[in-house]
Each structure stands twice: as C-alpha cells, then as structure tokens.
Design an enzyme around this catalytic site. Structure first.
Site, mmCIF file in Angstrom:
data_model
loop_
_atom_site.group_PDB
_atom_site.id
_atom_site.type_symbol
_atom_site.label_atom_id
_atom_site.label_comp_id
_atom_site.label_asym_id
_atom_site.label_seq_id
_atom_site.Cartn_x
_atom_site.Cartn_y
_atom_site.Cartn_z
ATOM 1 N N HIS A 157 34.739 15.887 46.757
ATOM 2 C CA HIS A 157 34.236 16.717 45.566
ATOM 3 C C HIS A 157 33.319 17.749 46.567
ATOM 4 O O HIS A 157 32.584 18.668 45.906
ATOM 5 C CB HIS A 157 33.257 15.742 45.004
ATOM 6 C CG HIS A 157 34.125 15.131 43.840
ATOM 7 N ND1 HIS A 157 33.847 15.310 42.621
ATOM 8 C CD2 HIS A 157 34.933 14.019 43.900
ATOM 9 C CE1 HIS A 157 34.627 14.506 41.775
ATOM 10 N NE2 HIS A 157 35.291 13.835 42.626
ATOM 11 N N ASP A 365 28.110 24.118 48.667
ATOM 12 C CA ASP A 365 28.239 23.427 47.485
ATOM 13 C C ASP A 365 29.932 23.209 47.370
ATOM 14 O O ASP A 365 30.358 24.356 47.056
ATOM 15 C CB ASP A 365 27.582 23.940 46.163
ATOM 16 C CG ASP A 365 27.105 22.846 45.235
ATOM 17 O OD1 ASP A 365 27.337 21.759 45.391
ATOM 18 O OD2 ASP A 365 26.043 23.030 44.749
HETATM 19 P P1 ADQ Z 1 26.216 17.086 42.852
HETATM 20 O O1 ADQ Z 1 25.924 17.552 44.282
HETATM 21 O O2 ADQ Z 1 25.577 16.227 42.106
HETATM 22 O O3 ADQ Z 1 27.773 16.823 42.838
HETATM 23 P P2 ADQ Z 1 26.404 19.461 40.731
HETATM 24 O O4 ADQ Z 1 27.775 19.825 40.761
HETATM 25 O O5 ADQ Z 1 25.662 20.301 40.633
HETATM 26 O O6 ADQ Z 1 26.029 18.705 41.915
HETATM 27 O O7 ADQ Z 1 26.240 18.384 39.483
HETATM 28 C C1 ADQ Z 1 24.830 17.794 39.148
HETATM 29 C C2 ADQ Z 1 24.977 17.454 37.671
HETATM 30 O O8 ADQ Z 1 23.848 16.486 37.645
HETATM 31 C C3 ADQ Z 1 25.060 18.351 36.754
HETATM 32 O O9 ADQ Z 1 26.061 17.775 35.714
HETATM 33 C C4 ADQ Z 1 23.636 18.396 36.255
HETATM 34 O O10 ADQ Z 1 23.474 18.710 34.713
HETATM 35 C C5 ADQ Z 1 23.154 16.950 36.438
HETATM 36 N N1 ADQ Z 1 21.719 17.136 36.593
HETATM 37 C C6 ADQ Z 1 20.938 17.570 37.590
HETATM 38 N N2 ADQ Z 1 19.675 17.603 37.670
HETATM 39 C C7 ADQ Z 1 19.512 16.891 36.207
HETATM 40 C C8 ADQ Z 1 18.377 16.504 35.701
HETATM 41 N N3 ADQ Z 1 17.151 16.915 35.912
HETATM 42 N N4 ADQ Z 1 18.527 16.075 34.532
HETATM 43 C C9 ADQ Z 1 19.787 15.712 33.906
HETATM 44 N N5 ADQ Z 1 20.966 16.001 34.702
HETATM 45 C C10 ADQ Z 1 20.628 16.661 35.800
HETATM 46 C C11 ADQ Z 1 28.720 16.685 43.639
HETATM 47 C C12 ADQ Z 1 29.231 17.975 44.712
HETATM 48 C C13 ADQ Z 1 29.181 19.299 43.883
HETATM 49 C C14 ADQ Z 1 30.498 19.268 42.875
HETATM 50 C C15 ADQ Z 1 30.214 17.735 41.867
HETATM 51 C C16 ADQ Z 1 31.432 17.427 41.152
HETATM 52 O O11 ADQ Z 1 27.989 18.216 45.526
HETATM 53 O O12 ADQ Z 1 29.354 20.271 44.371
HETATM 54 O O13 ADQ Z 1 30.251 20.249 41.802
HETATM 55 O O14 ADQ Z 1 30.097 16.693 42.835
HETATM 56 O O15 ADQ Z 1 32.508 17.584 41.842
#
Ligand code: ADQ
Length: 462
Positions: A157, A365
């Site tokens: 990921h 990311d």
């Molecule tokens: P993350 O680093 O966690 O994931 P991201 O892809 O942005 O990053 O996903 C974050 C998720 O958490 C989103 O669905 C978002 O809605 C949720 N989220 C964040 N803050 C929130 C809040 N305050 N309240 C509710 N929900 C919240 C890792 C990798 C990424 C990759 C994903 C999936 O680092 O690059 O995109 O896995 O593969």
C-alpha cells in the site's frame, strides 16, 4: 471463484452504516470483502502476556475475521519498531527518520513466523491468499516453508523506494527475496513498480519481461501496478445522505460566506502537514485581500502516538497553527481550524462537499484515498477544486487536479489562489475528468484486477 483469505496487520471489520474512523487499508478491505465469502486474518490490536496462537473467529456484516493477540514485546519491536520506525520512514524516502535496530528486525521476523504458524491450519486447498502491506513482507516465505502451495499474492500500500535508498536498509536483499515466495506482487503505481524493477535488475541480476514477469534465478513472479480506489458509489451516496447534507449545511453556515479549504489526513509526517501550513501562511501573507474571506479546516486524527517522530510532528503542528492564527486572526476570523479527531464517513463526506478546495499535499504517499473521496463528494454542478501533490500515488490517475510540489510554499500558495478564482466551467471540466477515473477504477475494480491476476497463476498441480 476461489475462497479469499486476506491477511493484514490489523483487522477492522465493517461496523455497519455510517462507519467511523477507519484507515485507508481498512476502508478498502471492508469494501472488497463485502462480495467475498472468505476470511480476514490479522492482529486483534490486543496484547497478551504470552503468545498462545489462539484464534478469535467472528462474523460481522458478512465478513468473517480471525484475529490473534500479540505480546507487548512483539508490538514494540514488530509494529512500533521495524514496521513504523524502520520500513515506513525509509519507504517514504525519510531515511533521516529511519531507525535500524537488530531487535526490531528480530521482532518482525518472530511475528511473521507467528502469523504463518497460526494461519496455516485455516488455509484450504483452493484458497487464494492475499497478504497486505509492509508489516508482512516475509509472510509468504514463512507459509511456503510450512508447505503451503496455494496461490499467494502480496499488495504493497505504500511506495516502493528507489533502488539507491533501499540499499540503506540492512539485509535489504533478504527482504526483497521474500517477495519471490509470492505468485503476484502488486504496487500502487507504475513509479513504485519501476523502482522495484530497478532493484531486481541492478541488485539481483534479475530480468523483467514486458508483461511484468520478473525472474530471479529459478523463481518467476508477476509484478503489476494496481492502483487502489475508493468505494465510489457508496461514497457518492454517503455524500447525499441526510447526515452529510446536514453537516454540509452546518459547515456552510459556520463558514459564514467564507471559502473553506479542507485537509483530512492521519497525523503523519509523510502527509506534508507542516509544509501545507507553511504554504497556506504564504498565501495569507501574499494575498491580504483574501483575509477574512477564506479559512483552512485541517482534520488530523493522531496516529502511532507511541513513536517519537509522531509526537514531534504533533507538537510542531500545534505550534505552527498557533503561530499562523496568532499572526493573522482577528476577532471575527480564524484562518486555521485545526481539529485532532476522526469523523464518521457520512459526516466527512458532507464536510468535503462544503469545501471549495481540497488540499492534499503529501511529501510521499502510496496512493492517497482522501483525494479520491474529496472528488467523489462534490456537487457535480458546482464542484470544488482538488489541489494534489505530485508525489502522491494518486497523481498517476488524477492528473487533471491542480498539481503542486508540496515542498514549495510558493507553489501551494499560487495553487490556492488559482483554485479560489477558478471559473465554474473549468471546475466542472476538471472534476468530470477526475470523477471518470474514480468511477471506473474503484475499489471493486482494484480487487478484481489483483485477484484475477492471482487466479490466473497455474497451481502446482495444474
Ligand atoms: P493512509 O496513510 O491511512 O493509508 P489514505 O489513503 O489517505 O492514507 O487513507 C486515509 C483514510 O482514512 C481515508 O479513507 C480517510 O477518509 C480516512 N480518514 C482520515 N482522517 C479521517 C478522519 N479525521 N475521520 C474519518 N476518517 C478519516 C495507506 C497508504 C496510502 C494508501 C492507503 C490505501 O499510506 O497511500 O492510499 O493505505 O492503500
């Protein structure tokens, strides 16, 4: 279709409608498992005095989960240690933050062996096993050593680092060799896939064919770029639900005619939050006319609080937001609203929809699902503008966002200015193009792309 066994560090089964604060991986896998009759295996998040290998089986909203508890030392060395203090920073190009401790590496090996030992009896003849992420690189190899001949895939990921950077990891070659125990290895983007190819050809004398087949010695695997999506239809529906509409209405009321810029990220140094605040500060300095007309809502729930670099970034953001508000706020206007908590997804969708600009500026990311969620939540007739880092994996699919270099405060400042004044026609044209991709390449598409590739691998008996 074969039964699917998903393995990831943490297991977070779906909690029903309006599910709360789940990370990207959890959100994606819950959606992927909705169609599957398989099992999701991983760590419960709990600790136990002594590892027993006891499996806790549960069924929630159509998903069967199998979890194990780990010892406190496992959590320290494997999770807080090797996974989050060695691999995570290094794979996000932050060699300055990476810590190399042999105890971490030993804990990582021990936990991967424990996963293999407990998972083995759950695997039946035709099952597809799909292992997720950097916590579990060696798991496939450990399963093979226990005689598991099933088709096993691995999906990363996070980014795969450039060849030269990976060399700074002690035992880097052993780690990469473990990937050759899998049949299919997936990366989020062509860029990370290419970095993997570079390592294999330059460091291991391997060869890469046009179809992604990678061979080292007598072992061949399929490596592919398989970008993760969101559960688009669900998210669009969530953004039109009553709680979302109410939240959107309340946000607009509280904005009081001002334009809202939204940032939503786990509190992590890879997300470029300090740089974002500095870019916004520069925008405020350079555009006095916008004072009182705009504000940034940054939602950043803390994560990995046991790791020092995360404590440091939190302190730094507290101080930066305070400094910027101190310098620019007046009695009727605060330029940054900084919130350290999570929100249920439908409310989050309403917040995205109320924002004129989505500011997504990671320094690095794997993908970034927030960028896709922001787009999916927009009103098609009056959409907001996505500003996106060139270093997010999502950029390979979302090239029609306003692209920025997150290290440049000037770039961020110029992009905010441009986004705030973008004509409706251009906003709609950009949004449509982004949404076409987000609809076509959603999380179901991602899951099918990966499992189809895995199912096509001939079994040893075939
Ligand atoms: P993350 O680093 O966690 O994931 P991201 O892809 O942005 O990053 O996903 C974050 C998720 O958490 C989103 O669905 C978002 O809605 C949720 N989220 C964040 N803050 C929130 C809040 N305050 N309240 C509710 N929900 C919240 C890792 C990798 C990424 C990759 C994903 C999936 O680092 O690059 O995109 O896995 O593969």
């Amino acid at each position: 279709m074969s039964r699917l066994i998903i393995v990831s560090n943490r297991v977070q089964p779906p909690t029903g409608e309006g599910a709360g604060n789940q990370g990207g991986l959890a959100v994606a896998l819950s959606a992927a498992l909705r169609e599957s009759s398989g099992i999701w295996f991983g760590w419960s998040g709990e600790t136990t005095e002594q590892f027993t290998g006891h499996i806790n089986l549960q069924r929630n909203f159509g998903v069967t989960t199998a979890t194990i508890d780990l010892e406190a030392q496992d959590v320290d060395e494997y999770y807080n240690g090797y996974a989050n203090r060695t691999l995570w920073p290094l794979f996000h190009y932050r060699i300055d933050l990476a810590e190399f401790e042999s105890g971490f590496a030993e804990g990582y090996e021990r936990v991967n062996a424990r996963f293999a030992e407990t998972l083995e009896p759950l695997i039946e003849a035709d099952d597809l096993v799909w292992v997720h992420d950097y916590h579990l690189f060696p798991l496939g190899q450990r399963l093979r050593e226990r005689g598991i001949g099933n088709r096993i895939g691995f999906f990363l990921h996070i980014p795969w680092p450039p060849h030269g950077l990976l060399l700074s990891l002690p035992n880097h070659r052993e780690l990469v060799e473990t990937l050759f125990a899998y049949d299919v290895v997936g990366f989020q983007t062509q860029t990370w896939l290419q970095s993997f190819f570079d390592y294999v050809t330059q460091e291991m004398g391997g060869s890469v064919e046009e179809d992604g087949r990678v061979t080292v010695g007598d072992r061949s695997i399929l490596a592919l770029a398989c970008p993760i999506g969101i559960d688009t239809q669900n998210f669009v529906e969530a953004s039109q639900s009553a709680p979302a509409r109410y939240t959107c209405y309340r946000m607009k009321q509280s904005a009081n005619g001002r334009d809202m810029i939204i940032g939503v990220d786990r509190l992590d140094y890879s997300k470029g939050l300090e740089e974002r605040f500095l870019g916004y500060e520069r925008f405020l300095s350079a555009n006095e006319g916008h004072h009182g007309e705009v504000f940034l809502l940054q939602i950043a729930p803390p994560s990995r609080g046991d790791v020092q670099s995360y404590q440091e970034i939190r302190a730094s953001l507290d101080s930066l937001s305070g400094r910027i508000n101190g310098a620019f706020a007046d009695v009727e206007w605060v330029p940054i609203r900084y919130v350290n908590r999570g929100y249920p997804r439908d409310r989050l969708a309403g917040i995205y929809r109320a924002a004129r600009v989505g500011l997504v500026t990671p320094l690095r990311d794997g993908m970034n699902l927030v960028a896709k969620e922001y787009v999916a939540a927009q009103d098609p007739e009056d959409p907001g503008v996505l500003i996106l880092s060139r270093f997010a994996g999502a950029v390979e699919q979302l090239g029609d966002a306003v692209l920025i270099n997150p290290y440049s405060a000037e770039d961020i400042s110029d992009a905010i200015k441009m986004a705030l004044s973008m004509p409706l026609e251009e906003r709609i044209a950009r949004w449509r193009s982004l949404m076409d991709n987000i609809e076509a390449e959603d999380v179901m598409w991602w899951r099918r792309r990966f499992t189809d590739a895995l199912e096509l691998v001939p079994q040893p008996t075939e």
